[in-house]
Design a protein around this motif. Structure first.
Motif, PDB file in Angstrom:
ATOM      1  N   ASP A 126     -27.883 -38.759  13.786  1.00 39.37           N
ATOM      2  CA  ASP A 126     -29.241 -38.480  13.309  1.00 39.37           C
ATOM      3  C   ASP A 126     -30.292 -38.808  14.371  1.00 39.37           C
ATOM      4  O   ASP A 126     -31.451 -38.430  14.218  1.00 39.37           O
ATOM      5  CB  ASP A 126     -29.553 -39.325  12.049  1.00 39.37           C
ATOM      6  CG  ASP A 126     -28.648 -38.985  10.879  1.00 39.37           C
ATOM      7  OD1 ASP A 126     -28.229 -37.814  10.773  1.00 39.37           O
ATOM      8  OD2 ASP A 126     -28.358 -39.892  10.068  1.00 39.37           O
TER       9      ASP A 126
ATOM     10  N   ASP B 134     -29.294 -37.878   3.215  1.00 35.21           N
ATOM     11  CA  ASP B 134     -28.234 -38.542   2.456  1.00 35.21           C
ATOM     12  C   ASP B 134     -27.906 -39.919   3.019  1.00 35.21           C
ATOM     13  O   ASP B 134     -27.608 -40.066   4.203  1.00 35.21           O
ATOM     14  CB  ASP B 134     -26.992 -37.633   2.404  1.00 35.21           C
ATOM     15  CG  ASP B 134     -27.322 -36.350   1.656  1.00 35.21           C
ATOM     16  OD1 ASP B 134     -27.948 -36.452   0.577  1.00 35.21           O
ATOM     17  OD2 ASP B 134     -27.002 -35.249   2.163  1.00 35.21           O
ATOM     18  N   GLU B 135     -28.003 -40.902   2.169  1.00 34.01           N
ATOM     19  CA  GLU B 135     -27.803 -42.323   2.517  1.00 34.01           C
ATOM     20  C   GLU B 135     -28.849 -42.819   3.524  1.00 34.01           C
ATOM     21  O   GLU B 135     -28.658 -43.853   4.162  1.00 34.01           O
ATOM     22  CB  GLU B 135     -26.364 -42.589   2.993  1.00 34.01           C
ATOM     23  CG  GLU B 135     -25.413 -42.959   1.876  1.00 34.01           C
ATOM     24  CD  GLU B 135     -25.452 -41.999   0.694  1.00 34.01           C
ATOM     25  OE1 GLU B 135     -25.822 -42.431  -0.408  1.00 34.01           O
ATOM     26  OE2 GLU B 135     -25.130 -40.815   0.853  1.00 34.01           O
ATOM     27  N   THR B 136     -29.939 -42.050   3.649  1.00 30.12           N
ATOM     28  CA  THR B 136     -31.098 -42.535   4.404  1.00 30.12           C
ATOM     29  C   THR B 136     -32.304 -42.563   3.466  1.00 30.12           C
ATOM     30  O   THR B 136     -33.071 -43.521   3.450  1.00 30.12           O
ATOM     31  CB  THR B 136     -31.387 -41.629   5.620  1.00 30.12           C
ATOM     32  OG1 THR B 136     -30.252 -41.662   6.485  1.00 30.12           O
ATOM     33  CG2 THR B 136     -32.613 -42.100   6.394  1.00 30.12           C
TER      34      THR B 136
ATOM     35  N   ASP C  77     -28.553 -42.736   8.820  1.00 28.34           N
ATOM     36  CA  ASP C  77     -27.437 -43.657   8.551  1.00 28.34           C
ATOM     37  C   ASP C  77     -26.253 -43.340   9.462  1.00 28.34           C
ATOM     38  O   ASP C  77     -25.248 -44.033   9.445  1.00 28.34           O
ATOM     39  CB  ASP C  77     -26.978 -43.547   7.094  1.00 28.34           C
ATOM     40  CG  ASP C  77     -26.403 -42.178   6.787  1.00 28.34           C
ATOM     41  OD1 ASP C  77     -27.147 -41.177   6.888  1.00 28.34           O
ATOM     42  OD2 ASP C  77     -25.191 -42.086   6.495  1.00 28.34           O
TER      43      ASP C  77
ATOM     44  N   ASP D 262     -33.270 -38.288   8.194  1.00 28.25           N
ATOM     45  CA  ASP D 262     -32.109 -37.725   7.519  1.00 28.25           C
ATOM     46  C   ASP D 262     -32.330 -37.913   6.009  1.00 28.25           C
ATOM     47  O   ASP D 262     -33.262 -38.620   5.595  1.00 28.25           O
ATOM     48  CB  ASP D 262     -30.877 -38.501   8.000  1.00 28.25           C
ATOM     49  CG  ASP D 262     -29.635 -38.189   7.211  1.00 28.25           C
ATOM     50  OD1 ASP D 262     -29.273 -37.006   7.150  1.00 28.25           O
ATOM     51  OD2 ASP D 262     -29.025 -39.127   6.639  1.00 28.25           O
TER      52      ASP D 262
HETATM   53 MG   LIG Z   1     -26.959 -39.288   6.115  1.00 25.63          MG
END
Ligand SMILES: [Mg+2]
Length: 265
Positions: free
Chosen positions: A198, A81-83, A194, A79
């Motif tokens: 995912d 975003d935020e990963t 995250d 992933d």
């Molecule tokens: Mg994410």
């Protein structure tokens, strides 16, 4: 002298709050996102958790025998975003501007293609690619964000930063069909994310209790094939609290959160 100086420094804050009870300072304290965003931006524990995830991921990748990689077509799916990307700056800006998330303010941020990488992400992706393993980025950014997302990947010098390896959301948010597309030609040896969606479709649109029970069923996978990054600011863990209703007011959400808290008395 010291006391006078402190008084001079503090006075504008006190006066400012009294004159304007709706100031950033006052509202910032009430916004439920303030603490998780601050945690992401300031807690060394957050950084340590990211390093821990990517160190473990690296160990797993390094354990794959070279002869297996030589056969070809091994891939990891991650992933974004935020990963890989740290978007806490957008979340912080929303708090400072007294705004809530919207498609347009999200895209105003992604257009800048300025998200830094999570600690350890760049090194992990480069090392994995150097071992001969392909990287596929499966993200629920929408297809209008392809250009800026590729620019952001390139700005971080990440491998496989091209349209063949970037699978954004064209219609449904489910990632299953996009994982299947990768699996037609590759064997996926690891997934990173995250949000539990995912990793597998069994988490999608599930209740809080069901999500936990699905996570328990897959307990052997976490830290093995599935590498999870921390995100306490947003995600389906939060959407599940509101039963996936997107249009609840801030007050309604606050009331639901309080109802769900489990005390001991
Ligand atoms: Mg994410």
């Amino acid at each position: 002298m010291k006391k006078v100086l402190i008084f001079i420094l503090v006075l504008p804050v006190i006066v400012g709050s009294a004159q304007n009870p709706g100031s950033n300072h006052h509202l910032g304290q009430c916004n439920p996102k303030t603490m998780p965003v601050l945690w992401q931006q300031t807690a060394a524990e957050y950084r340590a958790l990211c390093y821990q995830a990517f160190n473990l991921a690296t160990l797993r990748i390094n354990a794959i025998p070279a002869k297996e990689i030589k056969k070809g077509n091994l891939a990891i799916v991650t992933d974004l975003d935020e990963t890989i990307f740290d978007n806490s700056f957008n979340e912080a800006q929303l708090i400072l501007d007294h705004q809530s998330y919207s498609d347009s303010n999200w895209k105003a941020w992604t257009r800048l293609h300025a998200a830094p990488a999570l600690p350890g992400a760049v090194e992990f992706l480069k090392a994995t690619h150097a071992r001969g393993i392909s990287i596929f980025y499966i993200s629920n950014r929408d297809t209008s964000e392809i250009k800026c997302t590729l620019e952001n990947l390139k700005a971080l010098s990440l491998p496989c930063a091209d349209t063949a390896h970037l699978l954004l959301m064209s219609d449904a948010s489910t990632k299953g069909p996009r994982r299947n597309r990768v699996m037609r030609y590759y064997r996926i040896v690891m997934l990173l994310g995250d949000n539990l969606n995912d990793f597998a479709s069994c988490f999608e649109r599930k209740s809080v209790t069901e999500r936990s029970s699905e996570a328990d069923k897959l307990k052997e996978e976490w830290g093995d094939k599935f590498i999870v990054l921390p995100n306490s600011t947003y995600g389906d863990w939060e959407n599940a609290l509101y039963n996936y209703h997107k249009d609840f007011s801030a007050e309604a959400k606050d009331s639901i959160r309080t109802t769900l808290l489990k005390g001991y008395k």
